[in-house]
Design a protein around this motif. Structure first.
Motif, PDB file in Angstrom:
ATOM      1  N   LEU A  68      41.502  66.847  36.357  1.00 41.18           N
ATOM      2  CA  LEU A  68      42.823  66.422  35.911  1.00 41.18           C
ATOM      3  C   LEU A  68      43.514  67.490  35.069  1.00 41.18           C
ATOM      4  CD1 LEU A  68      41.992  62.710  35.049  1.00 41.18           C
ATOM      5  CD2 LEU A  68      43.418  63.511  36.934  1.00 41.18           C
ATOM      6  N   ALA A  69      42.759  68.169  34.213  1.00 43.31           N
ATOM      7  CA  ALA A  69      43.356  69.175  33.329  1.00 43.31           C
ATOM      8  C   ALA A  69      43.871  70.383  34.111  1.00 43.31           C
ATOM      9  CB  ALA A  69      42.346  69.622  32.278  1.00 43.31           C
ATOM     10  N   PHE A  70      43.132  70.773  35.163  1.00 43.51           N
ATOM     11  CA  PHE A  70      43.510  71.970  35.939  1.00 43.51           C
ATOM     12  C   PHE A  70      44.097  71.629  37.302  1.00 43.51           C
ATOM     13  CE2 PHE A  70      40.375  73.499  32.882  1.00 43.51           C
ATOM     14  CZ  PHE A  70      41.004  74.632  32.394  1.00 43.51           C
ATOM     15  N   LYS A  71      44.343  70.331  37.522  1.00 40.36           N
ATOM     16  CA  LYS A  71      44.991  69.873  38.756  1.00 40.36           C
ATOM     17  C   LYS A  71      44.272  70.377  40.017  1.00 40.36           C
ATOM     18  CE  LYS A  71      49.449  69.741  36.382  1.00 40.36           C
ATOM     19  NZ  LYS A  71      49.166  68.427  35.825  1.00 40.36           N
ATOM     20  N   GLY A  72      42.935  70.327  39.961  1.00 35.89           N
ATOM     21  CA  GLY A  72      42.137  70.676  41.129  1.00 35.89           C
ATOM     22  C   GLY A  72      42.041  72.153  41.424  1.00 35.89           C
ATOM     23  N   PRO A  97      44.291  58.446  31.948  1.00 34.05           N
ATOM     24  CA  PRO A  97      43.707  58.056  33.236  1.00 34.05           C
ATOM     25  C   PRO A  97      42.186  57.997  33.211  1.00 34.05           C
ATOM     26  CG  PRO A  97      45.461  59.636  33.579  1.00 34.05           C
ATOM     27  CD  PRO A  97      45.246  59.559  32.097  1.00 34.05           C
ATOM     28  N   ILE A  98      41.574  58.926  32.495  1.00 36.49           N
ATOM     29  CA  ILE A  98      40.111  58.945  32.409  1.00 36.49           C
ATOM     30  C   ILE A  98      39.599  57.689  31.722  1.00 36.49           C
ATOM     31  CG2 ILE A  98      38.201  60.083  31.185  1.00 36.49           C
ATOM     32  CD1 ILE A  98      39.562  62.748  31.891  1.00 36.49           C
ATOM     33  N   PHE A  99      40.205  57.338  30.593  1.00 34.67           N
ATOM     34  CA  PHE A  99      39.699  56.190  29.840  1.00 34.67           C
ATOM     35  C   PHE A  99      40.117  54.860  30.454  1.00 34.67           C
ATOM     36  CE2 PHE A  99      38.628  59.478  26.895  1.00 34.67           C
ATOM     37  CZ  PHE A  99      37.475  58.999  26.290  1.00 34.67           C
ATOM     38  N   VAL A 100      41.170  54.851  31.254  1.00 35.04           N
ATOM     39  CA  VAL A 100      41.485  53.648  32.029  1.00 35.04           C
ATOM     40  C   VAL A 100      40.357  53.379  33.028  1.00 35.04           C
ATOM     41  CG1 VAL A 100      42.994  52.719  33.831  1.00 35.04           C
ATOM     42  CG2 VAL A 100      43.992  53.695  31.763  1.00 35.04           C
ATOM     43  N   LEU A 101      39.907  54.423  33.713  1.00 37.10           N
ATOM     44  CA  LEU A 101      38.824  54.251  34.688  1.00 37.10           C
ATOM     45  C   LEU A 101      37.501  53.903  34.008  1.00 37.10           C
ATOM     46  CD1 LEU A 101      39.672  57.159  37.162  1.00 37.10           C
ATOM     47  CD2 LEU A 101      39.821  54.704  37.611  1.00 37.10           C
TER      48      LEU A 101
END
Length: 307
Positions: free
Chosen positions: A115-119, A12-16
């Motif tokens: 994203l890694a810690f889901k907020g 998701p990060i690299f898509v953005l």
């Protein structure tokens, strides 16, 4: 495990980032305006809310501060040793050091953490604190190093630049509201929430637009040395300090991941501003960001076993 991290965090990060790159190719986005939106609008809101909602104790705050000081000093020592061994010029030494100690903890690190810690509020506040420390180092040592390499800059000029930044004030204000348990009026909290929710999309679009500005080159050994130190040695240093301080759980995991960020765009901005090795700086940012697909996936996987 690794497949889930790639799909749920890294991809998701690299898509953005890719969307940002494509939009800049198509429309020549105004990078100056995008940077201002991130720096003066989105990031202060994220930092304020992260500290306001933080679950960080005074003891943990001290530990994170100690971690960051030791981490930067260790990277500085490594950069001095390598620079002396490779006989870098004064300007190249400044650019090389900045490529190691100025990482992308803001418009890359914050989304990775989210994203890694889901907020998770504690993880978010830790990353916000690291980003604030990074800003302090960037606008004091980072600025002074390139100024002195080119024109003999002063500590006063660097400190004035730092005091103009909104992020430290947002950090302090968020901590004050948190410690005093001051309620936020709805007409303040709701807009801040909307702004903070936009952080991941805006920050990564901006990063994509920034890095696509520089053409990729693969012929500089000094760039590869910098990237290897930034992506491989820096996390090892971070892990050693985590063990030294006895950190566990989410703080240990968040700091380990934070220690593996790619070189920061600010190092390129400083290099361009003062005409100090801009090609080297831009290549380290670009290549370290691309290769971080591999290293950040590994770090997030390993972080689960820390502490």
């Amino acid at each position: 495990m690794i497949g889930d991290i790639l799909l749920d965090v890294v991809l998701p990060i690299f898509v953005l980032i890719g969307f940002g790159a494509l939009m800049h190719r198509a429309f020549r986005l105004d990078l100056y305006t995008l940077a201002k939106i991130n720096f003066y609008y989105v990031t202060p809101a994220v930092v304020f809310l992260s500290m306001y909602q933080s679950e960080m104790s005074p003891e943990l705050l001290g530990s994170v501060t100690g971690f960051y000081i030791l981490y930067v000093l260790a990277l500085y020592g490594v950069s001095m040793l390598v620079s002396r061994r490779l006989k870098f010029s004064r300007g190249m030494k400044a650019a090389f050091t900045n490529s190691l100690i100025l990482d992308n903890s803001g418009n890359y690190g914050l989304p990775v953490n989210e994203l890694a810690f889901k907020g998770d509020p504690l993880a978010s506040s830790l990353q916000a604190l690291i980003m604030t420390f990074q800003s302090l180092v960037t606008f004091t040592y980072g600025v002074m190093s390139v100024q002195r390499a080119k024109s003999g800059g002063t500590l006063k000029a660097a400190l004035i630049g730092f005091l103009k930044m909104p992020v430290p004030y947002a950090l302090v204000l968020g901590m004050v509201f948190h410690v005093l348990h001051l309620p936020l009026p709805y007409f303040i909290s709701k807009p801040l929430g909307y702004i903070a929710d936009s952080m991941v999309a805006i920050a990564l679009l901006t990063l994509g637009a920034q890095i696509v500005k520089y053409p990729l080159r693969l012929d500089r050994l000094d760039v590869y040395i910098s990237v290897a130190l930034r992506l491989l040695v820096a996390p090892l240093i971070g892990y050693a300090i985590i063990l030294l301080l006895g950190l566990r759980g989410i703080p240990a995991q968040a700091l380990l991941i934070a220690s593996g960020m790619p070189s920061g765009v600010n190092s390129t901005i400083l290099a361009e501003e003062y005409g100090n090795e801009p090609d080297f700086a831009s290549q380290t940012v670009l290549i370290s960001t691309i290769l971080n697909i591999i290293t950040i996936t590994a770090l997030i996987s390993l972080a689960k076993y820390v502490g």
